[in-house]
Design a protein around this motif. Structure first.
Motif, mmCIF file in Angstrom:
data_model
loop_
_atom_site.group_PDB
_atom_site.id
_atom_site.type_symbol
_atom_site.label_atom_id
_atom_site.label_comp_id
_atom_site.label_asym_id
_atom_site.label_seq_id
_atom_site.Cartn_x
_atom_site.Cartn_y
_atom_site.Cartn_z
ATOM 1 N N SER A 1 -2.137 3.493 5.818
ATOM 2 C CA SER A 1 -2.307 2.082 5.447
ATOM 3 C C SER A 1 -2.285 1.127 6.641
ATOM 4 O O SER A 1 -1.376 1.175 7.481
ATOM 5 N N SER B 1 0.843 -1.204 0.000
ATOM 6 C CA SER B 1 0.000 0.000 0.000
ATOM 7 C C SER B 1 0.870 1.243 0.000
ATOM 8 O O SER B 1 1.849 1.329 0.737
ATOM 9 N N ASN C 1 -1.747 -2.008 6.197
ATOM 10 C CA ASN C 1 -0.654 -2.934 5.898
ATOM 11 C C ASN C 1 0.702 -2.377 6.343
ATOM 12 O O ASN C 1 1.525 -3.108 6.898
ATOM 13 N N SER D 1 -7.036 -6.229 5.758
ATOM 14 C CA SER D 1 -8.135 -5.611 5.016
ATOM 15 C C SER D 1 -9.290 -5.350 5.972
ATOM 16 O O SER D 1 -9.520 -6.148 6.882
HETATM 17 C C1 FMN Z 1 -9.063 -0.612 -5.989
HETATM 18 C C2 FMN Z 1 -9.441 -1.266 -4.675
HETATM 19 C C3 FMN Z 1 -9.885 -2.568 -4.681
HETATM 20 C C4 FMN Z 1 -10.186 -3.199 -3.460
HETATM 21 N N1 FMN Z 1 -10.548 -4.521 -3.471
HETATM 22 C C5 FMN Z 1 -10.659 -5.178 -2.292
HETATM 23 C C6 FMN Z 1 -10.835 -6.593 -2.262
HETATM 24 O O1 FMN Z 1 -10.910 -7.264 -3.267
HETATM 25 N N2 FMN Z 1 -10.907 -7.192 -1.050
HETATM 26 C C7 FMN Z 1 -10.796 -6.498 0.125
HETATM 27 O O2 FMN Z 1 -10.850 -7.099 1.198
HETATM 28 N N3 FMN Z 1 -10.629 -5.153 0.122
HETATM 29 C C8 FMN Z 1 -10.545 -4.490 -1.048
HETATM 30 N N4 FMN Z 1 -10.329 -3.127 -1.064
HETATM 31 C C9 FMN Z 1 -10.314 -2.397 0.197
HETATM 32 C C10 FMN Z 1 -8.938 -2.458 0.822
HETATM 33 O O3 FMN Z 1 -8.823 -3.672 1.552
HETATM 34 C C11 FMN Z 1 -8.752 -1.284 1.755
HETATM 35 O O4 FMN Z 1 -8.757 -0.080 1.011
HETATM 36 C C12 FMN Z 1 -7.482 -1.406 2.580
HETATM 37 O O5 FMN Z 1 -7.513 -0.455 3.600
HETATM 38 C C13 FMN Z 1 -6.255 -1.238 1.706
HETATM 39 O O6 FMN Z 1 -5.093 -1.510 2.445
HETATM 40 P P1 FMN Z 1 -4.260 -0.362 3.176
HETATM 41 O O7 FMN Z 1 -5.073 0.040 4.379
HETATM 42 O O8 FMN Z 1 -2.983 -1.029 3.573
HETATM 43 O O9 FMN Z 1 -4.087 0.771 2.212
HETATM 44 C C14 FMN Z 1 -10.064 -2.487 -2.255
HETATM 45 C C15 FMN Z 1 -9.622 -1.156 -2.285
HETATM 46 C C16 FMN Z 1 -9.307 -0.559 -3.475
HETATM 47 C C17 FMN Z 1 -8.783 0.865 -3.481
#
Ligand code: FMN
Length: 191
Positions: free
Chosen positions: A21, A16, A23, A120
């Motif tokens: 984030s 991320s 992660n 997530s």
């Molecule tokens: C383009 C996009 C697609 C996503 N698809 C999924 C997904 O398939 N499964 C899921 O659990 N979360 C999905 N999410 C939500 C992410 O899990 C969430 O934004 C998460 O906080 C991203 O990780 P980060 O916090 O480390 O940035 C998606 C988010 C984005 C922006």
């Protein structure tokens, strides 16, 4: 990064790029838990890599690619935290691996111990992204740990507003994985 002879250099990559984030916060939690003798470097420049383009794939490679490559070569192991994007690995992470896999003097990934984790807010806790990432890492020859699995579902409930990991079970799993990663590095050194 300074290391002593007994330290294991772990390069932590977050898939991320966003500031808040989960992660990246998970990697910071791992750094704090550090049950062994790890020196963890959390790499924050994946977003600097250009999109892979075979026209740019020449010697010397783009500076950001070179920097990541050198950093991987210096590391004893990798800890990768992947978000899940549309049921798979986010583009930034896949892009980085694609670049590494093309470098003429080797990616540094074959045989490298790699632990995969992910967070997530959703209910599946990156299970699909981790499966995809494991397949990609296997294809480049990395030595990917299988257990314990750290799939943080409902991530928004497991960190406080400062991004600190508050969930005891996740801390327990993460600690177990880091111990296993240390063992894997030690085993590689004694082979
Ligand atoms: C383009 C996009 C697609 C996503 N698809 C999924 C997904 O398939 N499964 C899921 O659990 N979360 C999905 N999410 C939500 C992410 O899990 C969430 O934004 C998460 O906080 C991203 O990780 P980060 O916090 O480390 O940035 C998606 C988010 C984005 C922006």
């Amino acid at each position: 990064m300074t290391t002593s002879a007994k330290e294991y250099r772990v390069l932590a990559l977050s898939g991320s790029l966003r500031a808040g984030s989960y992660n990246t916060a998970l990697l910071h939690a791992a750094d704090k838990l550090n049950p062994g003798q790890m020196s963890m470097q959390i790499y924050s420049s994946l977003g600097d890599l250009p999109l892979y383009n075979q026209d740019l794939d020449q010697e010397p490679p783009p500076a950001a690619v070179h920097d990541l490559h050198r950093t991987i070569l210096r590391a004893d192991a990798l800890l990768i935290a992947t978000p899940e994007h549309n049921a798979s690995v986010p583009a930034a992470l896949k892009n980085a691996i694609d670049w590494m896999s093309r470098l003429p003097d080797g990616s540094g990934l074959p045989g490298k111990p790699v632990a995969v984790i992910g967070a997530s807010p959703g209910a599946l806790g990156t299970v699909r992204a981790q499966l995809a990432l494991r397949q990609i890492l296997a294809s480049v020859g990395a030595d990917v740990l299988t257990k314990p699995e750290v799939m943080v579902f409902g991530a928004h409930e497991r960190f406080d507003s400062d991004g600190m990991l508050t969930d005891g079970f996740t801390r327990h799993l993460l600690t177990g994985l880091l111990i296993e990663l240390t063992r894997r590095i030690e085993r590689g050194r004694s082979d």
